[in-house]
Write a protein that holds these residues in place. Structure first.
Motif, PDB file in Angstrom:
ATOM      1  N   LEU A  74      -4.303   6.082  -5.019  1.00  0.00           N
ATOM      2  CA  LEU A  74      -3.714   5.920  -3.802  1.00  0.00           C
ATOM      3  C   LEU A  74      -4.096   6.679  -2.681  1.00  0.00           C
ATOM      4  O   LEU A  74      -5.600   6.297  -2.109  1.00  0.00           O
ATOM      5  N   SER A  75      -3.887   6.088  -1.306  1.00  0.00           N
ATOM      6  CA  SER A  75      -4.243   6.346  -0.032  1.00  0.00           C
ATOM      7  C   SER A  75      -3.658   7.471   0.409  1.00  0.00           C
ATOM      8  O   SER A  75      -2.314   8.337   0.047  1.00  0.00           O
ATOM      9  N   PHE A  76      -4.279   8.291   1.127  1.00  0.00           N
ATOM     10  CA  PHE A  76      -3.757   9.463   1.854  1.00  0.00           C
ATOM     11  C   PHE A  76      -4.000   9.372   3.189  1.00  0.00           C
ATOM     12  O   PHE A  76      -4.629  10.443   3.629  1.00  0.00           O
ATOM     13  N   HIS A  77      -3.660   8.503   3.752  1.00  0.00           N
ATOM     14  CA  HIS A  77      -3.938   7.936   4.733  1.00  0.00           C
ATOM     15  C   HIS A  77      -2.800   8.885   5.711  1.00  0.00           C
ATOM     16  O   HIS A  77      -1.797   9.362   5.327  1.00  0.00           O
ATOM     17  N   ALA A  78      -3.741   9.213   7.011  1.00  0.00           N
ATOM     18  CA  ALA A  78      -2.571  10.454   7.754  1.00  0.00           C
ATOM     19  C   ALA A  78      -0.772  10.165   8.327  1.00  0.00           C
ATOM     20  O   ALA A  78      -0.223  11.125   8.336  1.00  0.00           O
ATOM     21  N   THR A  79      -0.766   8.756   7.849  1.00  0.00           N
ATOM     22  CA  THR A  79       0.779   8.518   7.346  1.00  0.00           C
ATOM     23  C   THR A  79       1.353   8.268   6.241  1.00  0.00           C
ATOM     24  O   THR A  79       2.567   8.124   6.556  1.00  0.00           O
ATOM     25  N   LYS A  80       0.616   8.557   5.650  1.00  0.00           N
ATOM     26  CA  LYS A  80       1.124   8.658   4.158  1.00  0.00           C
ATOM     27  C   LYS A  80       2.036  10.326   3.545  1.00  0.00           C
ATOM     28  O   LYS A  80       2.216  10.834   4.401  1.00  0.00           O
ATOM     29  N   PHE A  81       3.114   9.824   3.063  1.00  0.00           N
ATOM     30  CA  PHE A  81       3.783  10.825   1.954  1.00  0.00           C
ATOM     31  C   PHE A  81       2.648  12.185   2.059  1.00  0.00           C
ATOM     32  O   PHE A  81       3.442  13.258   2.605  1.00  0.00           O
ATOM     33  N   PHE A  82       1.784  11.774   1.415  1.00  0.00           N
ATOM     34  CA  PHE A  82       0.389  13.252   1.399  1.00  0.00           C
ATOM     35  C   PHE A  82      -0.293  13.058   1.453  1.00  0.00           C
ATOM     36  O   PHE A  82      -1.264  11.320   1.743  1.00  0.00           O
ATOM     37  N   ASN A  83      -1.385  13.224   3.122  1.00  0.00           N
ATOM     38  CA  ASN A  83      -2.184  13.292   3.776  1.00  0.00           C
ATOM     39  C   ASN A  83      -3.279  13.642   4.297  1.00  0.00           C
ATOM     40  O   ASN A  83      -3.037  15.144   3.596  1.00  0.00           O
ATOM     41  N   ALA A  84      -4.551  13.213   3.595  1.00  0.00           N
ATOM     42  CA  ALA A  84      -5.727  14.354   4.108  1.00  0.00           C
ATOM     43  C   ALA A  84      -6.473  14.209   5.406  1.00  0.00           C
ATOM     44  O   ALA A  84      -8.000  13.502   5.519  1.00  0.00           O
ATOM     45  N   PHE A  85      -5.966  13.128   6.348  1.00  0.00           N
ATOM     46  CA  PHE A  85      -6.421  13.265   7.534  1.00  0.00           C
ATOM     47  C   PHE A  85      -6.163  11.570   7.441  1.00  0.00           C
ATOM     48  O   PHE A  85      -5.686  10.382   7.873  1.00  0.00           O
ATOM     49  N   GLU A  86      -7.609  10.768   7.090  1.00  0.00           N
ATOM     50  CA  GLU A  86      -7.856   9.462   6.119  1.00  0.00           C
ATOM     51  C   GLU A  86      -8.610  10.316   4.604  1.00  0.00           C
ATOM     52  O   GLU A  86      -8.663  11.379   4.157  1.00  0.00           O
ATOM     53  N   GLY A  87      -8.359   9.571   3.539  1.00  0.00           N
ATOM     54  CA  GLY A  87      -8.782   9.529   2.748  1.00  0.00           C
ATOM     55  C   GLY A  87      -8.300   8.760   1.105  1.00  0.00           C
ATOM     56  O   GLY A  87      -6.998   8.123   1.814  1.00  0.00           O
ATOM     57  N   GLY A  88      -8.214   8.694   0.481  1.00  0.00           N
ATOM     58  CA  GLY A  88      -7.525   8.012  -0.635  1.00  0.00           C
ATOM     59  C   GLY A  88      -8.671   8.996  -2.128  1.00  0.00           C
ATOM     60  O   GLY A  88      -8.759   9.634  -2.669  1.00  0.00           O
ATOM     61  N   ALA A  89      -8.021   8.048  -3.776  1.00  0.00           N
ATOM     62  CA  ALA A  89      -8.297   8.477  -4.268  1.00  0.00           C
ATOM     63  C   ALA A  89      -8.548   7.789  -5.565  1.00  0.00           C
ATOM     64  O   ALA A  89      -7.227   6.479  -5.701  1.00  0.00           O
ATOM     65  N   ILE A  90      -9.421   7.326  -6.648  1.00  0.00           N
ATOM     66  CA  ILE A  90      -9.352   6.401  -7.809  1.00  0.00           C
ATOM     67  C   ILE A  90      -8.024   7.738  -8.651  1.00  0.00           C
ATOM     68  O   ILE A  90      -9.339   8.389  -9.086  1.00  0.00           O
TER      69      ILE A  90
END
Ligand code: T4K
Length: 387
Positions: A196-212
């Motif tokens: 997953l990506s949690f970049h600022a522009t994503k549906f769900f964001n964490a400023f920047e971020g991601g997860a496996i």
């Protein structure tokens, strides 16, 4: 003459754009500021900023539960998460990916010394075409990365069959698919793992971020080690690794935004329906549909302009940009046409005809909580009057 929102003049007499401020694709959706500031104060009080802090662990548990998977390993961004997944699965040689994706999918491979081999897509779903994947398999192929583009599921069963038949690893780039389902099952538990990506522009964001996300205990253990330099305890490194850690401030943003997801979906869905109503009878233009039987995040409003349209895709983009609507040509011109890969595969386009056609036809339109249906009505008017 001002329109009802005061955005300006439709007559064309005034030079000012209809929108005073740029309307972006991917404007961040942001949950409760108050709750976020509360988390920030807790972080300062604890003086624990990174390295598997309590907020990261909380976020991991909540995301794993939401996706019905055993393990969520939070990362600093989606690209590093992809790289760690690729290494943890032992991929090497060649890996098959779509060309029609964000460049990070291909870069995550080449950054690891692996050749991304581009397969074509199904023009209806914009996801990998299993027949094209089969054509790209060589003795050097070790894996396949399916991308759930725009949050729409890759052909997971067909790709799994191909992977099993050829002894290949299969993982998914689920950067767009947070909160989406396939056959009623949350995307996140298909293949060996999903990223997953949690970049600022994503549906769900964490400023920047991601997860496996994975159900494989051993793989999860390896990826946790890799995320933190391979440390298994103080002064004890047992695995090669890198720094893929998520910081507490990102986890705080993630926790706040997890509580706002229903609001984001409602705003996206309303905007999508407004675009759909406004463009329904416009010749040569279609919106990519969402399967109503599945959970969708409606994050990407993807419009396609075909040959029967009286105005070209690029002219529509120009008309939108002139009015400060910064619509995007994602993911034009396809990874295979970007310099690092164009030089590697100068004739790839011959095998990627659907990719080229789709990439030439797509416009992604603004949506999210900062865009209202009234703004969408104006965007529709700009599209309909483009020349
Ligand atoms: N796989 C796939 C399929 C992906 O789509 C992505 C990322 C990845 C992997 C890698 O995940 P990460 O490593 O990023 O976690 C943007 C994002 O930067 C990128 O994360 C995303 N995909 C891609 C689809 O979109 P650009 O090149 O369009 O970014 P940029 O700077 O043009 O920003 C997009 C728009 O958003 C602009 O109009 C400005 C607006 N914006 C952006 C930021 C950061 C804001 O309004 N506020 C902001 O804070 O790639």
């Amino acid at each position: 003459m001002k329109n009802k929102l005061g955005y300006g003049d439709f007559s064309g007499a005034e030079k000012k754009p209809l929108f005073d401020q740029p309307l972006h694709v991917g404007r961040p959706n942001i949950g409760s500021r108050e709750a976020f500031i509360g988390y920030v104060n807790d972080i300062f009080d604890r003086c624990w900023l990174s390295n598997n802090g309590p907020l990261v662990q909380d976020l991991e548990r909540r995301i794993a539960d939401k996706h019905d998977v055993k393990h969520c390993i939070a990362m600093c961004n989606g690209t590093i998460a992809l790289e760690i997944a690729i290494r943890a699965l032992g991929l090497e040689g060649e890996v098959i990916v779509p060309s029609y994706t964000f460049i990070a999918t291909a870069h995550a491979l080449s950054w690891q010394g692996i050749t991304p081999v581009f397969a074509d897509i199904d023009p209806d779903t914009h996801n990998l075409d299993p027949d094209s994947v089969c054509q790209m398999i060589t003795p050097r192929t070790t894996g396949i990365i399916g991308v759930h583009l725009w949050g729409r599921p890759s052909p997971v069963e067909a790709l799994q069959r191909i992977a099993d038949d050829h002894d290949l690893k299969l993982l998914f780039d689920a950067a767009h698919a947070f909160g989406c389902s396939y056959k009623g099952r949350q995307i996140g538990s298909f293949g060996s793992c999903e990223v997953l990506s949690f970049h600022a522009t994503k549906f769900f964001n964490a400023f920047e971020g991601g997860a496996i996300l994975t159900n494989d205990d051993q793989l999860a253990e390896t990826m946790r080690l890799m995320r933190n330099f391979g440390f298994a305890g103080l002064d004890n490194v047992i695995h090669p690794g890198t720094n893929g850690k998520m910081v507490e401030i990102s986890a705080a943003m993630g926790l706040v935004n997890l509580d706002a997801l229903d609001e984001v979906i409602a705003a996206n869905q309303k905007n999508y329906q407004t675009y759909k109503n406004g463009l329904e009878d416009f010749p040569g233009v279609t919106l990519l549909e969402f399967d109503q039987a599945e959970a969708n995040n409606y994050q990407y409003v993807v419009m396609q302009v075909d040959e029967s349209s009286p105005v070209s895709r690029d002219r529509i983009i120009q008309a939108l940009h002139a009015e400060n609507v910064l619509a995007r040509k994602y993911f034009w011109p396809g990874c295979h046409n970007m310099k690092p890969y164009r030089d590697l595969f100068p004739h790839a386009g011959l095998m990627l005809q659907n990719t080229q056609r789709v990439a030439d036809s797509v416009i992604v339109l603004p949506t999210g909580t900062t865009v209202t249906p009234e703004m969408v009505d104006i965007i529709v008017t700009i599209i309909r009057s483009a020349k």
